[in-house]
Enzyme design. Structure first.
Site, PDB file in Angstrom:
ATOM      1  N   PRO A  17       0.787  -1.237   0.000  1.00 34.45           N
ATOM      2  CA  PRO A  17       0.000   0.000   0.000  1.00 34.45           C
ATOM      3  C   PRO A  17       0.818   1.285   0.000  1.00 34.45           C
ATOM      4  O   PRO A  17       0.260   2.358  -0.208  1.00 34.45           O
ATOM      5  CB  PRO A  17      -0.809  -0.111   1.291  1.00 34.45           C
ATOM      6  CG  PRO A  17       0.089  -0.907   2.194  1.00 34.45           C
ATOM      7  CD  PRO A  17       0.780  -1.903   1.314  1.00 34.45           C
ATOM      8  N   ASP A  40       4.692   1.308 -11.030  1.00 32.37           N
ATOM      9  CA  ASP A  40       3.428   2.040 -11.046  1.00 32.37           C
ATOM     10  C   ASP A  40       3.607   3.445 -10.495  1.00 32.37           C
ATOM     11  O   ASP A  40       4.540   3.721  -9.734  1.00 32.37           O
ATOM     12  CB  ASP A  40       2.378   1.308 -10.198  1.00 32.37           C
ATOM     13  CG  ASP A  40       1.692   0.185 -10.948  1.00 32.37           C
ATOM     14  OD1 ASP A  40       1.902   0.067 -12.164  1.00 32.37           O
ATOM     15  OD2 ASP A  40       0.953  -0.580 -10.302  1.00 32.37           O
ATOM     16  N   LYS A  62      -0.470   4.432 -14.025  1.00 33.17           N
ATOM     17  CA  LYS A  62      -1.756   4.959 -14.474  1.00 33.17           C
ATOM     18  C   LYS A  62      -2.372   5.737 -13.327  1.00 33.17           C
ATOM     19  O   LYS A  62      -2.391   5.271 -12.200  1.00 33.17           O
ATOM     20  CB  LYS A  62      -2.698   3.832 -14.898  1.00 33.17           C
ATOM     21  CG  LYS A  62      -2.238   3.064 -16.128  1.00 33.17           C
ATOM     22  CD  LYS A  62      -3.182   1.910 -16.419  1.00 33.17           C
ATOM     23  CE  LYS A  62      -2.863   1.280 -17.748  1.00 33.17           C
ATOM     24  NZ  LYS A  62      -1.489   0.784 -17.818  1.00 33.17           N
ATOM     25  N   GLY A  93       1.512  -1.418  -7.394  1.00 32.66           N
ATOM     26  CA  GLY A  93       0.980  -1.018  -6.106  1.00 32.66           C
ATOM     27  C   GLY A  93       0.032  -2.076  -5.549  1.00 32.66           C
ATOM     28  O   GLY A  93      -0.679  -2.748  -6.285  1.00 32.66           O
ATOM     29  N   GLY A  94       0.044  -2.233  -4.223  1.00 35.65           N
ATOM     30  CA  GLY A  94      -0.854  -3.200  -3.591  1.00 35.65           C
ATOM     31  C   GLY A  94      -0.493  -4.621  -3.963  1.00 35.65           C
ATOM     32  O   GLY A  94       0.673  -5.034  -3.896  1.00 35.65           O
ATOM     33  N   ASP A  95      -1.493  -5.396  -4.366  1.00 36.03           N
ATOM     34  CA  ASP A  95      -1.291  -6.774  -4.805  1.00 36.03           C
ATOM     35  C   ASP A  95      -1.524  -6.854  -6.311  1.00 36.03           C
ATOM     36  O   ASP A  95      -2.490  -6.273  -6.819  1.00 36.03           O
ATOM     37  CB  ASP A  95      -2.257  -7.714  -4.080  1.00 36.03           C
ATOM     38  CG  ASP A  95      -2.055  -9.155  -4.495  1.00 36.03           C
ATOM     39  OD1 ASP A  95      -1.197  -9.821  -3.886  1.00 36.03           O
ATOM     40  OD2 ASP A  95      -2.724  -9.614  -5.441  1.00 36.03           O
ATOM     41  N   MET A 175     -11.028   2.860  -5.729  1.00 27.72           N
ATOM     42  CA  MET A 175     -11.232   3.816  -6.826  1.00 27.72           C
ATOM     43  C   MET A 175     -12.671   4.348  -6.872  1.00 27.72           C
ATOM     44  O   MET A 175     -13.228   4.540  -7.945  1.00 27.72           O
ATOM     45  CB  MET A 175     -10.858   3.164  -8.171  1.00 27.72           C
ATOM     46  CG  MET A 175      -9.398   2.766  -8.261  1.00 27.72           C
ATOM     47  SD  MET A 175      -8.990   1.744  -9.700  1.00 27.72           S
ATOM     48  CE  MET A 175      -9.609   0.132  -9.176  1.00 27.72           C
ATOM     49  N   ALA A 204      -3.437   5.235   2.298  1.00 25.34           N
ATOM     50  CA  ALA A 204      -3.287   4.274   3.391  1.00 25.34           C
ATOM     51  C   ALA A 204      -1.827   3.969   3.682  1.00 25.34           C
ATOM     52  O   ALA A 204      -1.025   3.769   2.770  1.00 25.34           O
ATOM     53  CB  ALA A 204      -4.020   2.983   3.038  1.00 25.34           C
TER      54      ALA A 204
END
Length: 262
Positions: A17, A40, A62, A93-95, A175, A204
């Site tokens: 995150p 990203d 993006k 980003g994230g998973d 989003m 986060a």
């Protein structure tokens, strides 16, 4: 005719995150080994610092409403780098497999006969809830969690929010901050109570800012708090536990804001 051997393996890595300390050990090792790294827009620059000085770093991120790298071009770049025999990392980003287009990239690599590995990352929806003190599941309040996107694919139909109103005890919406008014209205039209507890969380685990309100007032709360993307919406009874389970002091940079519930 024999199939040619696979090109060099590509590592598709979840960056988590935002907080670099939430990377897995395997993710950090792959980043340090990379010769070329495609990252990203939401990847923390401190994570990029883990790469070697000779690693080439290319942003392919993006962001909604901004000029972005076309997904097909990302596929082409990954394939070309792997075919050159480079150690390739795709940092997401994230998973990678949760609203990250990791599946699309895997399919493109497979079609080009390129081996790959996938390294999971902590998804922002889970991290936002944990850092806000919200247990997404709770024996007495939430037996189920549904992860949703508030943004449809280009040319696709907008989500029918009314059908998700009763789909799970806890909703985690990615989003969706720009459409919070439509989302809340749709959920209430589907039967979700106006007083359902909600929280919106921006950035986060980094400069986390959050606002808590009822479903009927969440859009107003978001507006007055000035929250914007990237942000997560969390909707359900477990949000009421945030104040009881909160563990981060204000010195950690978490701004806690709330409006009076209706």
């Amino acid at each position: 005719m024999q199939t040619p051997p696979p090109a060099h393996k590509v590592a598709i890595v979840g960056a988590g995150p935002g907080d670099p300390e939430l990377l897995t050990l395997k993710a950090a090792r792959r980043i340090a080994e990379a010769e070329i790294l495609f990252y990203d827009a939401l990847a923390n620059p401190r994570i990029l610092d883990l790469a070697s000085d000779v690693c080439r770093k290319i942003e392919v991120g993006k962001r909604g409403g901004r000029i972005s790298t076309p997904q097909l071009l990302i596929h082409e770049q990954l394939i070309r780098a792997a075919q050159l025999g480079l150690r390739v990392v795709r940092l997401k980003g994230g998973d990678p497999f949760l609203f990250g287009r990791g599946g699309e990239e895997c399919l493109a690599l497979r079609a080009a006969n390129i081996d790959y590995e996938i390294i999971p990352g902590i998804t922002s929806g889970m991290a936002a809830a944990t850092y806000a003190g919200i247990p997404l599941t709770h024996r007495h309040r939430s037996q189920s969690v549904l992860f949703l996107t508030g943004h449809e694919a280009r040319g696709g139909r907008a989500p029918d929010w009314s059908r998700y109103a009763r789909a799970a005890d806890t909703l985690v919406i990615y989003m969706g901050i720009e459409r919070v008014q439509q989302i809340c209205a749709g959920l209430m039209a589907g039967g979700l109570a106006a007083e359902t507890p909600c929280m919106a969380v921006q950035w986060a685990t980094l400069e986390q800012k959050q606002v808590q309100a009822s479903l009927a007032r969440l859009d107003t709360a978001v507006f007055h708090a000035g929250l914007s993307s990237p942000a997560i919406l969390i909707i359900g009874a477990v949000v009421e536990l945030a104040d009881l389970c909160a563990w981060l002091p204000r010195t950690e940079g978490v701004a806690r804001q709330s409006l009076q519930r209706s």
